[in-house]
Structures are given as structure tokens and as C-alpha cells.
Design a protein around this motif. Sequence first.
Motif, PDB file in Angstrom:
ATOM      1  N   TYR A 153      -0.995  22.779  12.436  1.00 24.26           N
ATOM      2  CA  TYR A 153      -0.269  23.869  11.999  1.00 24.26           C
ATOM      3  C   TYR A 153       1.251  23.992  12.742  1.00 24.26           C
ATOM      4  CZ  TYR A 153      -2.085  25.104  16.812  1.00 24.26           C
ATOM      5  OH  TYR A 153      -2.231  25.372  18.095  1.00 24.26           O
ATOM      6  N   ASN A 154       1.303  23.173  13.575  1.00 20.49           N
ATOM      7  CA  ASN A 154       2.915  23.278  14.264  1.00 20.49           C
ATOM      8  C   ASN A 154       3.922  22.706  13.618  1.00 20.49           C
ATOM      9  OD1 ASN A 154       1.419  20.925  14.854  1.00 20.49           O
ATOM     10  ND2 ASN A 154       2.828  20.263  16.657  1.00 20.49           N
ATOM     11  N   ARG A 155       3.420  21.797  12.257  1.00 24.59           N
ATOM     12  CA  ARG A 155       4.075  21.278  11.157  1.00 24.59           C
ATOM     13  C   ARG A 155       4.626  22.060  10.118  1.00 24.59           C
ATOM     14  NH1 ARG A 155       1.855  14.927  10.959  1.00 24.59           N
ATOM     15  NH2 ARG A 155       1.644  14.525  13.203  1.00 24.59           N
ATOM     16  N   ASP A 156       5.913  22.267   9.796  1.00 25.68           N
ATOM     17  CA  ASP A 156       6.250  23.053   8.727  1.00 25.68           C
ATOM     18  C   ASP A 156       5.489  22.519   7.432  1.00 25.68           C
ATOM     19  OD1 ASP A 156       7.793  24.775  10.293  1.00 25.68           O
ATOM     20  OD2 ASP A 156       9.384  23.793  10.021  1.00 25.68           O
ATOM     21  N   LYS A 157       5.342  21.452   7.296  1.00 20.47           N
ATOM     22  CA  LYS A 157       4.942  20.854   6.060  1.00 20.47           C
ATOM     23  C   LYS A 157       3.559  21.168   5.871  1.00 20.47           C
ATOM     24  CE  LYS A 157       8.516  17.648   4.911  1.00 20.47           C
ATOM     25  NZ  LYS A 157       8.845  15.909   4.808  1.00 20.47           N
ATOM     26  N   SER A 158       2.770  21.044   6.874  1.00 25.26           N
ATOM     27  CA  SER A 158       1.245  21.230   6.913  1.00 25.26           C
ATOM     28  C   SER A 158       0.934  22.615   6.498  1.00 25.26           C
ATOM     29  CB  SER A 158       0.858  21.135   8.336  1.00 25.26           C
ATOM     30  OG  SER A 158       0.934  19.558   8.531  1.00 25.26           O
ATOM     31  N   ARG A 159       1.664  23.695   7.061  1.00 25.77           N
ATOM     32  CA  ARG A 159       1.336  24.832   6.831  1.00 25.77           C
ATOM     33  C   ARG A 159       1.836  25.217   5.403  1.00 25.77           C
ATOM     34  NH1 ARG A 159       4.577  25.440  11.714  1.00 25.77           N
ATOM     35  NH2 ARG A 159       6.221  26.653  10.441  1.00 25.77           N
ATOM     36  N   PHE A 160       3.146  24.766   5.026  1.00 27.37           N
ATOM     37  CA  PHE A 160       3.553  24.973   3.628  1.00 27.37           C
ATOM     38  C   PHE A 160       2.297  24.342   2.575  1.00 27.37           C
ATOM     39  CE2 PHE A 160       5.511  23.529  -0.309  1.00 27.37           C
ATOM     40  CZ  PHE A 160       6.169  24.531  -0.629  1.00 27.37           C
ATOM     41  N   GLY A 161       2.028  23.280   2.711  1.00 25.41           N
ATOM     42  CA  GLY A 161       1.094  22.583   2.113  1.00 25.41           C
ATOM     43  C   GLY A 161      -0.249  23.249   1.948  1.00 25.41           C
ATOM     44  N   ALA A 162      -0.861  23.805   3.079  1.00 30.74           N
ATOM     45  CA  ALA A 162      -2.094  24.535   2.929  1.00 30.74           C
ATOM     46  C   ALA A 162      -1.791  25.820   2.224  1.00 30.74           C
ATOM     47  CB  ALA A 162      -2.374  24.843   4.333  1.00 30.74           C
ATOM     48  N   LEU A 163      -0.829  26.368   2.414  1.00 34.27           N
ATOM     49  CA  LEU A 163      -0.358  27.654   1.935  1.00 34.27           C
ATOM     50  C   LEU A 163      -0.376  27.481   0.242  1.00 34.27           C
ATOM     51  CD1 LEU A 163      -0.108  30.797   1.809  1.00 34.27           C
ATOM     52  CD2 LEU A 163       2.334  30.374   2.029  1.00 34.27           C
ATOM     53  N   LEU A 232      -1.593  19.045  -5.004  1.00 34.85           N
ATOM     54  CA  LEU A 232      -2.363  18.035  -4.170  1.00 34.85           C
ATOM     55  C   LEU A 232      -1.414  17.100  -3.486  1.00 34.85           C
ATOM     56  CD1 LEU A 232      -5.236  16.546  -3.869  1.00 34.85           C
ATOM     57  CD2 LEU A 232      -4.661  15.513  -6.292  1.00 34.85           C
ATOM     58  N   PRO A 233      -0.375  16.769  -3.937  1.00 37.82           N
ATOM     59  CA  PRO A 233       0.721  15.985  -3.231  1.00 37.82           C
ATOM     60  C   PRO A 233       1.027  16.484  -1.786  1.00 37.82           C
ATOM     61  CG  PRO A 233       1.225  15.989  -5.509  1.00 37.82           C
ATOM     62  CD  PRO A 233       0.300  17.050  -5.277  1.00 37.82           C
ATOM     63  N   ASP A 234       1.355  17.804  -1.860  1.00 31.64           N
ATOM     64  CA  ASP A 234       1.659  18.738  -0.625  1.00 31.64           C
ATOM     65  C   ASP A 234       0.365  18.607   0.486  1.00 31.64           C
ATOM     66  OD1 ASP A 234       4.633  19.435  -0.803  1.00 31.64           O
ATOM     67  OD2 ASP A 234       3.782  20.438  -2.736  1.00 31.64           O
ATOM     68  N   ALA A 235      -0.824  18.602  -0.075  1.00 32.42           N
ATOM     69  CA  ALA A 235      -1.677  18.514   0.855  1.00 32.42           C
ATOM     70  C   ALA A 235      -1.962  17.326   1.660  1.00 32.42           C
ATOM     71  CB  ALA A 235      -3.271  18.974  -0.167  1.00 32.42           C
ATOM     72  N   MET A 236      -1.291  16.398   1.219  1.00 31.66           N
ATOM     73  CA  MET A 236      -1.428  15.107   1.960  1.00 31.66           C
ATOM     74  C   MET A 236      -0.837  15.209   3.255  1.00 31.66           C
ATOM     75  SD  MET A 236      -2.717  12.918  -0.060  1.00 31.66           S
ATOM     76  CE  MET A 236      -3.675  14.196  -0.500  1.00 31.66           C
ATOM     77  N   GLU A 237      -0.173  16.289   3.992  1.00 31.95           N
ATOM     78  CA  GLU A 237       0.119  16.510   5.093  1.00 31.95           C
ATOM     79  C   GLU A 237      -0.937  16.769   6.109  1.00 31.95           C
ATOM     80  OE1 GLU A 237       3.225  16.225   6.377  1.00 31.95           O
ATOM     81  OE2 GLU A 237       4.019  15.750   4.436  1.00 31.95           O
ATOM     82  N   ALA A 238      -2.283  16.873   5.498  1.00 33.50           N
ATOM     83  CA  ALA A 238      -3.343  16.935   6.228  1.00 33.50           C
ATOM     84  C   ALA A 238      -3.704  15.573   7.159  1.00 33.50           C
ATOM     85  CB  ALA A 238      -4.563  17.392   5.490  1.00 33.50           C
TER      86      ALA A 238
END
Length: 802
Positions: A153-163, A232-238
Motif C-alpha cells: 500500500y505504500n506504492r501509489d500504483k498498487s493503491r491505484f490498481g487496487a481501487l 487487469l493490467p493495473d492489478a499487476m502491481e500486486a
Amino acid sequence: MTQVLFIFIPMLAAVFIPFLFKSIKNVHTGWFVLLVPASLVIVYSTYIADVARGQVFTGSLEWIPSLGINFVSYLDGLSLLFSLLITGIGSLVVLYSIFYLDKKKEQLHNFYIYLLLFMCAMLGVVQSDHLISLYFFWELTSISSFLLIGYWYNRDKSRFGALKSMMITVGGGLFMLGGFLLLGIMGDTFSIRELIAQAPQLASHDYFIWALLLVLLGAFTKSAQFPFYIWLPDAMEAPTPVSAYLHSATMVKAGIYLVARFTPIFALSEVWIWLVAGIGLLTLCWGSFFAVKQTDLKGILAFSTVSQLGLIMSLLGASAITFHVDDVSNSIFRFAAFAAVFHLINHATFKGSLFMIAGIVDHETGTRDIRKLGGLMSIMPLSFTVAAIGSFSMAGLPPFNGFLSKEMFLTAMLAIKEFELFNFNTWGILFPVLAFMASVFTFVYSFYFVCHTFIKKRNEKYADTVHEAPIGMLVSPILLASFVILIFFIPNVIGDLFVKPAMLAFQPFYASAAAIDIHVSAWHGFTPELYLTLGIVGLGALLFSTLKKWQPLYQLWPQKFTLNHAYDMMMIGLDTGMNQVSRSYMRDSMRQYLLYMFTAISVIVITTLFVTDAFSFSFEGTAPIRLYEIILIIVLVIGVVTTLIAKSRLTAIIGLGSVGYTVALFFVIFNAPDLALTQLVIETISVALFLLAFYHLPKLTKINERMRFQVNRAVVSLAVGAMVTLVALSAQSQKLFPSISKYYEETVATLAGGGNIVNVILVDYRGFDTLFEIAVLSIAGIGIFAMIKLRLTRKGNGHENK
């Protein structure tokens, strides 16, 4: 009931994860978590033989019995297959994560709690027979996947992809709920089995098409179909274990499961066939074409997943045509149903292994950028071997399982163009053409992934620092790659045990799995499918060899014309618009907020009263108004007005006190001594407190300046008063049920053993309510005491410091 409890075992196990994480420091928490999916694999494996013979297992657990909503587990061939994929791939993912996630650096208890919660949700989705419980688990998958994708959650892309994933999938789920409710209204039941039995009657209902569209919206958003694939592509930050689990075998397959499960209900409509087959094929083409554009390893796999999901969806659409043919046993479209389930299994094996290899490459080299990679074949030979097996299977080459299901896919697409129903004979030619082009790009991105990572000229930067991954991290992808090869040589064993029983769920024409006459083989002679495969390999090889020359063409497409940009602009617009709306009424004034609330309540209630003819006025059964009551009302009004217009604070306090004492007199008149005494005590204490705080109150002139008369406030005040009066009169005039006071009068002595009806109601009939009110007051008192004590302590410390 025991079968239902199997669904909740991962959730129950998650409760103990924090304790294990904190108490056992020397052992990776994943070893304990591994026992959960591994045990469930063993449990569900015991059902394989019985389900293959056509037996179905059910169980029920009460949830909301008053509404007829229960957790009903239905384990047939389709749900058993998905349950084995969820727990089997889950076991390998947990094993992989033990070596991938550092127990000293990661909050492992959070990771495994989210993972087990997701596992429970997926098992619930694929085993639920009740639509409402299915929806409950469906949205639980969205919530748990949101937590998994946003784990870092400290990564912006992770939070954005999750949302982003939650916004799209939850939104689709809400539409799906609407479809479920329509189905419930149409069939007067929420049982999927009972709705399937009523399918011919449902097809003629006015709500049928609306229910169909709403259910498909839920399925398309979850399974990343065009245009909803963008999450789906943004969820790859997981973390990679999450990608390997959610995006190869479980979450994205939930929509596939939904379409398969509801095919017997909706396949009677040509709209279902066109949408499922058409959108699936469009998604297949779109995903395969844009996979070649990506430079991130997981980005390539994300778009390849979109593509493969489109392939399975198009097969399910083609399989629905069997509902419109006379001889199902000889219908070519039965191969589409078989291929859909078969490729579902194949995709889980090769895509899961490829995601894990991408994670290994990132773990060992520190990058997933394919432009910075190359030459890893000699450094990481085991990883290369697994990547090659997975990629070649995804490309549809022998001797790998993807080749078999790809051939059946081509068979189904060729058959569609010959089908005369629904004008497929006019537009059906597009299906094999698009299938061919998509398969060509599938070949290209498969080789792009493996060759540019492992075979391309070595990047010297990594020559001395990169090494093969530890064997523990390789075990899971090696096992999956082994299945890729094994399934190719024993496809009919897999077909008899898993595929054919699963087909019965959405191809209910067959009496048993044994009645499905499909035999899979790698060689069928010189057929159109073989020529198409040769064309795919030839054209794919040509495009791959010239990749550097035409790949830059992707950059010519303006970013502002992409679906991602449209989503971003929509979210920015919503955020900006909602901020402007919020600023228009958020004035940091409690008085202003109350004005809005009272206005809305008054308008809604008064309008409802008169528009629906709910207002009624009758003096029947009421006591006469006596002279002294009229006098008390006049005194009450005078006291209220005096309080409002008084220029002296003392006058205002006296006026307010007169209001309270007058109300107490009303309680005396109406024979409520307890309430009268309470009111008198409260009023006396309030007046005393006002007088004690007299000195500390602000000057009255400043209050008058802020509280000058305003017409809008006066209108709202009168409206609220009128609303309460109208509701009270209407309630008194329309007693639909006898008053409960009669019950109290009859039972206060016999059941409660009391003489004072008010005391008995407070202590006995409303005992818990009174207890909780006392508890709230006690907590508030403790809080006030703590704040005063803290303030005094700080003052004391400040004095000492001085």
C-alpha cells in the motif's frame, strides 16, 4: 452441512494467522497456511470419482432463514473442477510465496489473511446454489482482491490498481445483483437449479433480456472482457503470488464460471450467443494485439490473460448454439463446450507457471522490463525451460496442452460461419478470420515473452550478479509445467474425470458424462484446422522476426484515445465535481448542515404524505381539550417565543425554564408522574448549570450579530414543526394495528411482577435498551473525565517545566 463448512475453512484459519505470525518467529507463516489449501485439495479429490459418475452433493447452512436466504452448497462437475483449481493452484501459490516473500521484511500475516479470505470467497462463488449467497461471495472476492492487489500500500500504483479493480468489478457486481433480483422475481425462487428447471418459461418473460444483460455485465467486468479489461493490467502491481493466483486460475475465472452456470437459462436467447461469443472474440483479438506492445513481463502476461479469457468466453458462446440444434450428440458445437472447460484447465497450468517465472526473473534481476533483460537462458536454465513450456503451450504448439484446446477452438470458430441461425451465415465469417488473427498475435507475444527474456543477447549488467532461483521457488512452476506436458499425453483421462462432468452443468442434454462422445487426439489428419495452425505458425514467425520494424507502430496511437485515459478522465472529473459539490455545502457550520438535513426531511415527508394520500385527520377516539390545557399551551408558546427574542440572557434562561416546567405539567395531567419528575429534575439542573456557566458565556451582542433573523431558517423551522404535527395527527388517525399499551397493561403485573408500568417497561421490557443507554452515558463520562485529567496533567507538567 459439512460440505458447506469446507467453504469457510480458509476464513476460519485466517483468524489464527496473526497469532502464528507473532508467536512463531523462526518459521515462515506460509508453511502453516499451506496446510489449509493442501487439505482441501485432498478433501475435494475424494469427490472426483463420484462426481464423474454423475453424483451431485449438496449441503445447507442457515444464514437469514426469515428471508429464506441460506448458504446452499452445490457440488457438481463444474463447481468441483473450480474448487480443485482454487485449492490446487492456491497450494502451489502459497508454496511459491514462502520463498518469494521475505518473512523479515513483509507483513506476512496480512498477506495470508487476505489470501485465505479470497480463497473462501472463490469457493463460495463456485459452490453457491442461492443467488444472494453467490452475490455475497462474489463481492467478497472483489474486496479481498482489492486488499491483495493493494498489499504494498505504500506504492501509489498498487493503491491505484487496487481501487481500479474494485471500482470496476464491484460496479459490475451491482448490475449482476439487479439481474439476480429480476431472476428471483421471474422464477419466484433464488435457487439456480430451480431457475434452470424453469428456463423455457423464463425466456418468455418481459424481464428476461434485462436480467440477461445485467448478469453479463457482472461476468464481463470480473473476467476482464472488453471494454472492462482495463483493471487487469493495473492489478499487476500486486505481488507475483497474487498475480499467479488471482489472474490465472481464480478471480478472472469467476466470470467464466458465471457464464457457464447460467448458460442453460439464457442460451435460449440469440442475444446471449451473440454477446458471449462476440465480446469474447473481440476481447481475444484486442488482448493479443496489445500484449505485443507491453514491455513489462507481467504486463505481457496481463494482456495475454485478457486474450485467453476472451478465447474461453467465445467458446462458451459457441457452445450455447447446441440449445438450438436438433441432434446435440452430433453437433460440432459440443466441441466448443469441451474446449472451453479444457482450456480453462490448460490456461491455469501454463499461465500460473509463467506468472511465477516472471516473479522469479524480477526477484533475481531486480527488473521486469523486457528491454533490459536478455541472455538468461544459460544463467537460469530451469526458469527458461519452464518459461518455454508455458509460452509454447500458450502459443498453441505441440506437445503441450494448449495445442489441443486451440485446435478445438478453431473447429468451433469454423463451424459458426456455417450456422444458419441468427444470421451467423452472414456475419459468421468474421469468427474464423478474427480467431486466426488473434492466434497469430498469441504466437507472437508468447515468443516475445520467452525469447526477449531468455534468448535475446545477454544484458551484461546482470552477467555476474544473476543466478538461478532457489529450488523452493521453482517447485511450483515446475509442477505446473509438468502438468502442461502431461495433459497433452493424457487428455482423455482429464476429459473423463473433469471436463465431461463439468460440461453437464451447462450442457444438460446428456444423461451422464459417459454419454458425451468426445475423444481428444493430437492428430486429426489434414483438416482445415491443421492448415490454419500452419498459417498461424508461419505468419506468427514472420511477424516475430520483424518485430523491431513494426512494434514502434503502437506508439502512434494517441494516449488520449485509450480506454485507460477515458477511465482516468472519468475518475478525475468525478473527483473534481464531487469536491465542488462538497465545497458548496461544507461550510464548517453545524447550523448550516442541520438546515440542509431538516429541509430535505421536511420536503420528502410532507410531499409523501400528500402525494400518496397518506395524511388523514380524525378526532375520533381522542379526549376533549380542556381549558387549562389551552392555557398551558399558550404559556408554552409564550415561553418559546420569549427564549427566541429575548435580549437579556437571564430572560432567555427563564423563558427556557418555563417551557420545561410547562411540559412537566403536561406529564402530570396525562398521569405520567415518572416522566414529570424526570423532566422537573432535568429542568432544575439545566437552569442551575446555565446560571453557573453565566460568567463564561460569550457576550450576547456577538451572538445576536450571528443569529439575526433569517427568512430561510424561519421557513425551515415552520416546515419541520408542520411535518411533525402532520405525522403525529396522521399516525393518531390511522392506527393500522392495536396499540401495544394494551399488552403492557395486561402483562405488567402477571409476567413482570411490577406495579409501575413505566418502571417495568424500562427495566424488563426494554432492559437491554436501558442497559446500553447507561453504558453509553458511562463511557461518555469516562471519556470526559479522561480528557479533563489529561488537560490538568499537561498543565501541571507545563508548570513544573517552568
